[in-house]
Write a protein that holds these residues in place. Structure first.
Motif, PDB file in Angstrom:
ATOM      1  N   ARG A 128       0.740  -1.198  -0.091  1.00 34.85           N
ATOM      2  CA  ARG A 128      -0.102  -0.008  -0.028  1.00 34.85           C
ATOM      3  C   ARG A 128       0.632   1.351   0.090  1.00 34.85           C
ATOM      4  N   LYS A 129       1.996   1.207   0.685  1.00 36.79           N
ATOM      5  CA  LYS A 129       3.000   2.335   0.835  1.00 36.79           C
ATOM      6  C   LYS A 129       3.486   2.568  -0.539  1.00 36.79           C
ATOM      7  N   GLN A 130       3.709   1.433  -1.257  1.00 40.30           N
ATOM      8  CA  GLN A 130       4.536   1.759  -2.643  1.00 40.30           C
ATOM      9  C   GLN A 130       3.474   2.232  -3.412  1.00 40.30           C
ATOM     10  N   LEU A 131       2.419   1.929  -3.752  1.00 42.20           N
ATOM     11  CA  LEU A 131       1.255   2.270  -4.396  1.00 42.20           C
ATOM     12  C   LEU A 131       0.966   3.951  -4.260  1.00 42.20           C
ATOM     13  N   GLU A 132       1.053   4.298  -3.112  1.00 41.24           N
ATOM     14  CA  GLU A 132       1.064   5.710  -2.667  1.00 41.24           C
ATOM     15  C   GLU A 132       2.281   6.589  -3.343  1.00 41.24           C
ATOM     16  N   ASP A 133       3.582   5.934  -3.286  1.00 44.24           N
ATOM     17  CA  ASP A 133       4.701   6.691  -3.953  1.00 44.24           C
ATOM     18  C   ASP A 133       4.388   6.432  -5.522  1.00 44.24           C
ATOM     19  N   LYS A 134       3.790   5.706  -5.945  1.00 45.15           N
ATOM     20  CA  LYS A 134       3.715   5.617  -7.498  1.00 45.15           C
ATOM     21  C   LYS A 134       2.674   6.430  -7.947  1.00 45.15           C
ATOM     22  N   ILE A 135       1.776   6.846  -6.884  1.00 45.77           N
ATOM     23  CA  ILE A 135       0.736   8.051  -7.362  1.00 45.77           C
ATOM     24  C   ILE A 135       1.306   9.260  -7.305  1.00 45.77           C
ATOM     25  N   PHE A 136       2.273   9.464  -6.262  1.00 43.29           N
ATOM     26  CA  PHE A 136       3.192  10.673  -5.984  1.00 43.29           C
ATOM     27  C   PHE A 136       3.930  10.917  -7.428  1.00 43.29           C
ATOM     28  N   PHE A 137       4.630   9.936  -7.748  1.00 43.80           N
ATOM     29  CA  PHE A 137       5.872  10.355  -8.917  1.00 43.80           C
ATOM     30  C   PHE A 137       5.137  10.264 -10.176  1.00 43.80           C
ATOM     31  N   GLY A 138       3.871   9.678 -10.400  1.00 44.58           N
ATOM     32  CA  GLY A 138       3.044   9.842 -11.486  1.00 44.58           C
ATOM     33  C   GLY A 138       3.738   9.209 -12.572  1.00 44.58           C
ATOM     34  N   SER A 139       3.896   9.939 -13.800  1.00 40.33           N
ATOM     35  CA  SER A 139       4.780   9.512 -14.840  1.00 40.33           C
ATOM     36  C   SER A 139       6.220   9.083 -14.966  1.00 40.33           C
ATOM     37  N   ASP A 140       6.670   9.719 -13.513  1.00 45.09           N
ATOM     38  CA  ASP A 140       7.865   9.636 -13.389  1.00 45.09           C
ATOM     39  C   ASP A 140       8.270   8.457 -12.676  1.00 45.09           C
ATOM     40  N   TYR A 141       7.447   7.582 -12.338  1.00 45.19           N
ATOM     41  CA  TYR A 141       7.630   6.343 -11.744  1.00 45.19           C
ATOM     42  C   TYR A 141       7.966   5.196 -12.789  1.00 45.19           C
TER      43      TYR A 141
END
Length: 379
Positions: free
Chosen positions: A270-283
């Motif tokens: 779940r924490k990693q999915l939050e990071d993914k949303i935060f970075f957006g296209s830069d993930y």
């Protein structure tokens, strides 16, 4: 078999039949530039002797360096995993070619190879000249020996000089491991830190470093409480390739995941999915369980550094990442898990590898069994 002696300008040569082609025709070769007829006759007789005894090699002027590059591209790259290929290439580039590369392949002698191994061992006189470990020298030997075995098959050389040298003896390294109490203290100390999840996975699943860093979320089946180990992260990128398949069929395995780890892993997801949303296209979505905040892989060297730094910050004695795998094995065996089951979970090729590595634990279990039998017998 007979050879034919020829006059070639001002020098002498000879022609012999070295075999039969697929159409049944004789394969003839001509060799020359001998100063006298007598020299040509002697060379011809020597060649006939080796042909009749199966030890003839086609005269070849290629150097060892030229041959090794040919061997790497023709035989190694198509047949080895990227990780193994890079290991072979590194040993050839860094150790073998600088010392022996300019020697003609057919002039290579055991003494050349022995001097290489001796020089790599160093003299033990200080940190700068402590040399390579016996295991590293044996790896160099394995690569060179394998390449020369192919040269024998190709009839470039009549023998493998690597079979005639002395290798350094392996100094048995005692496996380090933590007991259950030390594991709890370590995990409690790492709780909430970046290094916590990979440390938990290494101890709980007994993964190799590359397997741990190459683990993806799709490998987990939380419903069945299992994980499939099927790849490893490469030590360094090979073009755009960052993963390698498991080295052996035994390394490719499905193992049960302890219940206590499931909820922790789901929280990490779940924490990693939050990071993914935060970075957006830069993930960078490699689906990795352990990665940088932007999704990129963590290199094995970087992970080693992070782990060592975390140990030091929390006041622990230094251990290797691989010692977490040893800890997993030790915990399993000390809890009475059968050696065969432990071997399968660890992905060892044979159970004898497990027994050899952890014989000290097995001895303790054997004594425990004897004590229980002693109580049961009541003699």
């Amino acid at each position: 078999m007979k050879g034919c002696i020829n006059k070639i300008g001002k020098s002498w040569g000879y022609t012999i039949t070295i075999g039969i082609d697929q159409g049944g025709k004789r394969i003839q070769k001509r060799y020359g530039k001998f100063k006298t007829r007598k020299e040509a006759e002697k060379a011809c007789n020597d060649a006939i002797y080796h042909i009749e005894h199966g030890t003839f090699v086609i005269p070849h002027k290629v150097t060892l360096e030229e041959y090794l590059w040919e061997w790497l591209s023709t035989y190694c790259k198509p047949n080895l995993t990227p990780c193994s290929y890079n290991g072979y290439r590194t040993n050839i580039e860094k150790h073998i070619i600088p010392a022996l590369g300019n020697i003609p392949l057919q002039s290579l002698q055991p003494i050349h190879v022995q001097k290489l191994y001796n020089s790599k061992a160093g003299d033990g006189g200080g940190k700068r000249n402590k040399g390579l470990s016996p295991s590293s020298i044996r790896y160099i030997h394995a690569v060179l020996r394998k390449s020369l075995n192919q040269a024998v098959k190709m009839q470039y050389i009549s023998r493998n000089v690597c079979d005639l040298v002395e290798l350094p003896k392996i100094r048995r390294r005692e496996a380090k491991f933590l007991d259950a109490k030390q594991v709890k203290i370590l995990l409690d100390s790492f709780q909430g830190a970046d290094i916590y999840i990979p440390t938990l996975l290494a101890i709980g699943l007994g993964l190799r470093r590359g397997e741990l860093l190459g683990l993806q979320w799709k490998d987990f089946d939380f419903g069945k409480r299992s994980v499939t180990i099927c790849r490893a992260l490469l030590p360094y990128r090979n073009d755009d390739e960052i993963f390698s398949e498991c080295k052996t069929s035994k390394s490719h395995r499905v193992i049960a995941v302890p219940d206590s780890m499931i909820s922790t892993l789901k929280q990490a997801r779940r924490k990693q999915l939050e990071d993914k949303i935060f970075f957006g296209s830069d993930y960078y979505d490699y689906d990795l369980v352990y990665c940088q905040p932007n999704g990129n892989p963590v290199s094995p060297n970087a992970f080693d550094h992070r782990f060592s730094k975390a140990l030091k910050e929390h006041g622990f004695d230094h251990i290797r990442v691989h010692d977490l795998r040893h800890t997993n094995a030790s915990l399993m065996l000390s809890q009475g898990v059968p050696m065969k089951v432990a071997s399968e979970r660890l992905g060892h090729t044979t159970i004898s590898i497990t027994m050899d590595l952890y014989s000290h634990i097995d001895d303790a279990l054997q004594q425990d069994a004897a004590d229980k039998l002693n109580n049961a017998l009541c003699i």
